[in-house]
Design a protein around this motif. Structure first.
Motif, PDB file in Angstrom:
ATOM      1  N   PHE A  79       3.310   6.088  -2.676  1.00  0.00           N
ATOM      2  CA  PHE A  79       4.494   6.901  -2.930  1.00  0.00           C
ATOM      3  C   PHE A  79       5.236   6.582  -4.231  1.00  0.00           C
ATOM      4  O   PHE A  79       6.022   7.408  -4.702  1.00  0.00           O
ATOM      5  CB  PHE A  79       5.487   6.761  -1.762  1.00  0.00           C
ATOM      6  CG  PHE A  79       4.960   7.285  -0.461  1.00  0.00           C
ATOM      7  CD1 PHE A  79       4.806   8.639  -0.250  1.00  0.00           C
ATOM      8  CD2 PHE A  79       4.583   6.421   0.550  1.00  0.00           C
ATOM      9  CE1 PHE A  79       4.313   9.133   0.953  1.00  0.00           C
ATOM     10  CE2 PHE A  79       4.087   6.886   1.755  1.00  0.00           C
ATOM     11  CZ  PHE A  79       3.952   8.253   1.965  1.00  0.00           C
ATOM     12  N   LEU A  80       5.025   5.393  -4.786  1.00  0.00           N
ATOM     13  CA  LEU A  80       5.849   4.977  -5.920  1.00  0.00           C
ATOM     14  C   LEU A  80       5.049   4.730  -7.191  1.00  0.00           C
ATOM     15  O   LEU A  80       5.522   4.045  -8.096  1.00  0.00           O
ATOM     16  CB  LEU A  80       6.633   3.699  -5.556  1.00  0.00           C
ATOM     17  CG  LEU A  80       7.573   3.793  -4.351  1.00  0.00           C
ATOM     18  CD1 LEU A  80       8.212   2.440  -4.079  1.00  0.00           C
ATOM     19  CD2 LEU A  80       8.648   4.840  -4.597  1.00  0.00           C
ATOM     20  N   THR A  81       3.848   5.282  -7.274  1.00  0.00           N
ATOM     21  CA  THR A  81       3.007   5.007  -8.437  1.00  0.00           C
ATOM     22  C   THR A  81       3.644   5.433  -9.759  1.00  0.00           C
ATOM     23  O   THR A  81       3.707   4.631 -10.693  1.00  0.00           O
ATOM     24  CB  THR A  81       1.627   5.666  -8.264  1.00  0.00           C
ATOM     25  OG1 THR A  81       0.951   5.030  -7.169  1.00  0.00           O
ATOM     26  CG2 THR A  81       0.786   5.505  -9.517  1.00  0.00           C
ATOM     27  N   PRO A  82       4.143   6.668  -9.919  1.00  0.00           N
ATOM     28  CA  PRO A  82       4.707   7.059 -11.230  1.00  0.00           C
ATOM     29  C   PRO A  82       5.906   6.207 -11.661  1.00  0.00           C
ATOM     30  O   PRO A  82       5.905   5.674 -12.784  1.00  0.00           O
ATOM     31  CB  PRO A  82       5.095   8.529 -11.017  1.00  0.00           C
ATOM     32  CG  PRO A  82       4.215   9.000  -9.916  1.00  0.00           C
ATOM     33  CD  PRO A  82       4.073   7.822  -9.000  1.00  0.00           C
ATOM     34  N   ALA A 114       0.827  -1.206   0.000  1.00  0.00           N
ATOM     35  CA  ALA A 114       0.000   0.000   0.000  1.00  0.00           C
ATOM     36  C   ALA A 114       0.863   1.259   0.000  1.00  0.00           C
ATOM     37  O   ALA A 114       0.534   2.251  -0.662  1.00  0.00           O
ATOM     38  CB  ALA A 114      -0.924  -0.007   1.221  1.00  0.00           C
ATOM     39  N   LEU A 115       1.987   1.224   0.720  1.00  0.00           N
ATOM     40  CA  LEU A 115       2.905   2.377   0.704  1.00  0.00           C
ATOM     41  C   LEU A 115       3.511   2.570  -0.685  1.00  0.00           C
ATOM     42  O   LEU A 115       3.731   3.704  -1.124  1.00  0.00           O
ATOM     43  CB  LEU A 115       4.011   2.168   1.744  1.00  0.00           C
ATOM     44  CG  LEU A 115       3.569   2.250   3.210  1.00  0.00           C
ATOM     45  CD1 LEU A 115       4.727   1.907   4.141  1.00  0.00           C
ATOM     46  CD2 LEU A 115       3.034   3.643   3.544  1.00  0.00           C
ATOM     47  N   ALA A 116       3.777   1.457  -1.377  1.00  0.00           N
ATOM     48  CA  ALA A 116       4.273   1.571  -2.755  1.00  0.00           C
ATOM     49  C   ALA A 116       3.225   2.217  -3.648  1.00  0.00           C
ATOM     50  O   ALA A 116       3.552   3.031  -4.525  1.00  0.00           O
ATOM     51  CB  ALA A 116       4.645   0.187  -3.288  1.00  0.00           C
ATOM     52  N   ALA A 169       4.798   2.583 -12.422  1.00  0.00           N
ATOM     53  CA  ALA A 169       4.008   2.511 -13.655  1.00  0.00           C
ATOM     54  C   ALA A 169       4.931   2.503 -14.868  1.00  0.00           C
ATOM     55  O   ALA A 169       4.718   1.755 -15.831  1.00  0.00           O
ATOM     56  CB  ALA A 169       3.040   3.691 -13.726  1.00  0.00           C
ATOM     57  N   ARG A 170       5.985   3.335 -14.829  1.00  0.00           N
ATOM     58  CA  ARG A 170       6.962   3.323 -15.930  1.00  0.00           C
ATOM     59  C   ARG A 170       7.691   1.988 -15.987  1.00  0.00           C
ATOM     60  O   ARG A 170       7.999   1.465 -17.065  1.00  0.00           O
ATOM     61  CB  ARG A 170       7.961   4.471 -15.753  1.00  0.00           C
ATOM     62  CG  ARG A 170       7.371   5.850 -15.997  1.00  0.00           C
ATOM     63  CD  ARG A 170       8.452   6.901 -16.107  1.00  0.00           C
ATOM     64  NE  ARG A 170       9.145   7.095 -14.843  1.00  0.00           N
ATOM     65  CZ  ARG A 170       8.783   7.976 -13.921  1.00  0.00           C
ATOM     66  NH1 ARG A 170       7.718   8.745 -14.120  1.00  0.00           N
ATOM     67  NH2 ARG A 170       9.460   8.101 -12.796  1.00  0.00           N
ATOM     68  N   PHE A 171       7.969   1.404 -14.808  1.00  0.00           N
ATOM     69  CA  PHE A 171       8.629   0.103 -14.763  1.00  0.00           C
ATOM     70  C   PHE A 171       7.750  -0.977 -15.400  1.00  0.00           C
ATOM     71  O   PHE A 171       8.240  -1.839 -16.139  1.00  0.00           O
ATOM     72  CB  PHE A 171       8.943  -0.256 -13.312  1.00  0.00           C
ATOM     73  CG  PHE A 171       9.456  -1.650 -13.114  1.00  0.00           C
ATOM     74  CD1 PHE A 171      10.739  -2.006 -13.505  1.00  0.00           C
ATOM     75  CD2 PHE A 171       8.645  -2.629 -12.547  1.00  0.00           C
ATOM     76  CE1 PHE A 171      11.206  -3.309 -13.327  1.00  0.00           C
ATOM     77  CE2 PHE A 171       9.100  -3.919 -12.354  1.00  0.00           C
ATOM     78  CZ  PHE A 171      10.385  -4.258 -12.752  1.00  0.00           C
ATOM     79  N   SER A 172       6.451  -0.940 -15.128  1.00  0.00           N
ATOM     80  CA  SER A 172       5.554  -1.954 -15.693  1.00  0.00           C
ATOM     81  C   SER A 172       5.485  -1.864 -17.208  1.00  0.00           C
ATOM     82  O   SER A 172       5.237  -2.875 -17.890  1.00  0.00           O
ATOM     83  CB  SER A 172       4.152  -1.814 -15.093  1.00  0.00           C
ATOM     84  OG  SER A 172       3.527  -0.619 -15.520  1.00  0.00           O
ATOM     85  N   CYS A 188      -2.790  -2.399  -8.455  1.00  0.00           N
ATOM     86  CA  CYS A 188      -3.622  -1.258  -8.845  1.00  0.00           C
ATOM     87  C   CYS A 188      -2.814  -0.142  -9.510  1.00  0.00           C
ATOM     88  O   CYS A 188      -3.414   0.784 -10.069  1.00  0.00           O
ATOM     89  CB  CYS A 188      -4.339  -0.694  -7.610  1.00  0.00           C
ATOM     90  SG  CYS A 188      -5.465  -1.857  -6.815  1.00  0.00           S
ATOM     91  N   ILE A 189      -1.484  -0.208  -9.440  1.00  0.00           N
ATOM     92  CA  ILE A 189      -0.666   0.860 -10.023  1.00  0.00           C
ATOM     93  C   ILE A 189      -0.811   0.911 -11.537  1.00  0.00           C
ATOM     94  O   ILE A 189      -1.179   1.956 -12.101  1.00  0.00           O
ATOM     95  CB  ILE A 189       0.805   0.714  -9.595  1.00  0.00           C
ATOM     96  CG1 ILE A 189       0.936   0.970  -8.086  1.00  0.00           C
ATOM     97  CG2 ILE A 189       1.702   1.677 -10.383  1.00  0.00           C
ATOM     98  CD1 ILE A 189       2.341   0.759  -7.538  1.00  0.00           C
ATOM     99  N   PRO A 190      -0.528  -0.181 -12.274  1.00  0.00           N
ATOM    100  CA  PRO A 190      -0.765  -0.109 -13.727  1.00  0.00           C
ATOM    101  C   PRO A 190      -2.236   0.046 -14.073  1.00  0.00           C
ATOM    102  O   PRO A 190      -2.564   0.587 -15.132  1.00  0.00           O
ATOM    103  CB  PRO A 190      -0.203  -1.445 -14.238  1.00  0.00           C
ATOM    104  CG  PRO A 190      -0.238  -2.364 -13.070  1.00  0.00           C
ATOM    105  CD  PRO A 190      -0.007  -1.499 -11.870  1.00  0.00           C
ATOM    106  N   LEU A 191      -3.122  -0.420 -13.173  1.00  0.00           N
ATOM    107  CA  LEU A 191      -4.552  -0.265 -13.426  1.00  0.00           C
ATOM    108  C   LEU A 191      -4.959   1.208 -13.423  1.00  0.00           C
ATOM    109  O   LEU A 191      -5.622   1.689 -14.347  1.00  0.00           O
ATOM    110  CB  LEU A 191      -5.338  -1.027 -12.354  1.00  0.00           C
ATOM    111  CG  LEU A 191      -6.839  -0.751 -12.288  1.00  0.00           C
ATOM    112  CD1 LEU A 191      -7.528  -1.292 -13.529  1.00  0.00           C
ATOM    113  CD2 LEU A 191      -7.447  -1.363 -11.036  1.00  0.00           C
ATOM    114  N   LEU A 192      -4.555   1.942 -12.389  1.00  0.00           N
ATOM    115  CA  LEU A 192      -4.970   3.339 -12.246  1.00  0.00           C
ATOM    116  C   LEU A 192      -4.291   4.255 -13.252  1.00  0.00           C
ATOM    117  O   LEU A 192      -4.864   5.267 -13.652  1.00  0.00           O
ATOM    118  CB  LEU A 192      -4.675   3.823 -10.827  1.00  0.00           C
ATOM    119  CG  LEU A 192      -5.424   3.117  -9.683  1.00  0.00           C
ATOM    120  CD1 LEU A 192      -4.960   3.636  -8.332  1.00  0.00           C
ATOM    121  CD2 LEU A 192      -6.929   3.289  -9.831  1.00  0.00           C
TER     122      LEU A 192
END
Length: 469
Positions: free
Chosen positions: A87-90, A82-84, A93-96, A274-278
């Protein structure tokens, strides 16, 4: 489970509906371990690795400790994930986006190498089971061309779904075992509620710092990778922690650290999925695809607008995913205090209840009687294999990873034939080469561990024989 609740969100406001789906997603991943530990029947694909040590703990009368370990580890992994997300969404997302068909194919191959390490002392049987699972995953239509393969009966025309396979391979043999002892109480799982166990489990987690770190990192990374899911994270983390341990033989015999590794990893995938999803409209797991449906029901399209125009919905959802980890822990601990009620049910009542739930679960997936038939067919097959000493986990892993490997390989070949060629496409690039190296190391390490295990067993047998003389 989120799929069943999706229709209820049609008439709910956006924030409560998304928080509901996210909380159910979080709780279902952790809650699947309850039946895995008590009955050796995974409640969800992500709990497959949990039963490898959780069920042996139950047989030793440590079911309460195993369940407490599950929810403490789930809390740690879930909070890190959840912390990822917060704080680490952008960057994630680029990594995915770096994972195309070739990278996803090699990720799946890396997961397949786990099969070699799941069966200490019976690696050949484990590999045979894994190959059988891969073959079973090919039944049905080709995901790219639509061709039918191995469809010798109409029941198999839709292929073998994961949930009926999971129920059949794990639950049916277990139910038959209960039927064989229908006249006795469930003594091998008898457990009484004990005081002070939770505090001891929390103290033990201080010793599992390396395992929690590995589980959190594996879960977060695999959660971001589209299509991998909690089941891959749990098995891969369990395998890697086992390989890094000085005494790997203790895993699979009822060690709490095995439960910790699996549950920390599979719950760490929830929020990162949920990171690549959002951000990209790409679900990180099959269950995350249901959350995508929840967003579309509310008229919101994933992408940058979610964090600007719809920030009043997106950020409460993210906070809800974070808080859901603590509610999951709280209710999980309460449920764990009453495991002795389940453990002391007579077998003749237990197998009837479990069988009804198995049929219900297999049917409800797609509303198909064919899935129930497949469940019983695989159950009978696994019952015969179990008598010969073949484990069920490698077969299930093959069924889960087979479609992922096939789809991404065929897509990669199609892309490669229009550009650089198959060899250059699959065997170039930093991520591809890293995953290939990890796959080779994982396989060689498993072979080395198996040789060392066989030598120790041989030496122990010779020592026992000499002492007997």
């Amino acid at each position: 489970m989120p799929l069943r609740l999706a229709p209820f969100t049609f008439y709910m406001p956006p924030v409560p509906s998304l928080i509901l789906l996210g909380a159910v997603y979080t709780s279902a991943v952790a809650g699947g371990s309850i039946s895995a530990i008590l009955l050796s029947i995974p409640g969800a694909p992500g709990s497959i690795a949990t039963l490898l040590d959780g069920y042996p703990m139950s047989k030793k009368g440590q079911a309460q400790e195993a369940l407490y370990t599950t929810f403490v580890s789930s809390l740690v992994g879930g909070v890190v994930g959840a912390l990822a997300l917060v704080f680490l969404t952008p960057p994630m997302a680029r990594f995915s986006l770096q994972f195309g068909p070739s990278e996803l194919f090699w990720t799946t191959v890396f997961g397949i190498t786990v099969i070699a390490g799941l069966s200490s002392g019976a690696m050949v049987k484990g590999l045979f089971g894994g190959v059988l699972g891969l073959l079973l995953s090919c039944i049905g239509e080709c995901p790219i061309t639509g061709e039918e393969r191995f469809v010798f009966h109409y029941v198999l025309s839709a292929g073998i779904a994961i949930v009926p396979a999971l129920i059949g391979l794990f639950a049916v043999p277990q139910v038959v075992g209960m039927m064989e002892d229908a006249h006795v109480i469930f003594d091998k799982l008898r457990v009484q509620a004990k005081k002070g166990v939770l505090c001891q489990v929390i103290k033990n987690h201080a010793k599992y710092l390396r395992t929690l770190t590995v589980g959190s990192v594996f879960g977060t990374i695999i959660g971001v990778i589209p299509g991998a899911g909690a089941q891959v994270a749990g098995l891969m983390c369990y395998d890697q922690v086992k390989k890094m341990d000085k005494n790997p033989e203790r895993f699979g015999s009822g060690d709490p650290e095995g439960v910790c590794a699996s549950e920390c990893a599979n719950n760490a995938t929830v929020a990162p999925a949920c990171i690549p999803l959002l951000t990209l409209s790409i679900p990180g797991s099959p269950t995350a695809a249901v959350l995508l449906g929840g967003l579309l029901i509310q008229g919101m399209m994933p992408g940058p607008d979610l964090f600007t125009k719809h920030a009043d919905v997106t950020y409460p959802f993210i906070i809800g995913m974070f808080l859901a980890q603590f509610f999951m822990f709280f209710f999980g601990i309460i449920a764990s205090r009453y495991t002795h009620f389940v453990s002391n049910v007579p077998n003749y009542m237990m197998f009837a209840a479990v069988m009804v739930l198995c049929i219900f679960g297999a049917y409800c997936l797609q509303g198909s009687y064919e899935d129930v038939i497949i469940m019983f067919g695989l159950g009978v097959l696994m019952l015969l294999f179990s008598k010969l000493g073949f484990p069920s986990a490698p077969i299930v892993l093959g069924i889960i990873l087979g479609p992922l490997a096939e789809q991404n390989f065929l897509r990669g070949v199609m892309i490669a034939n229009t550009d650089v060629g198959v060899w250059n496409y699959f065997f170039s690039g930093g991520i591809n080469l890293t995953l290939i190296a990890l796959s080779v190391i994982s396989l060689l390490w498993a072979i080395r561990s198996e040789i060392k295990y066989m030598r120790r067993m041989k030496k122990a047998a010779e020592t026992a024989q000499a002492s007997a003389q």
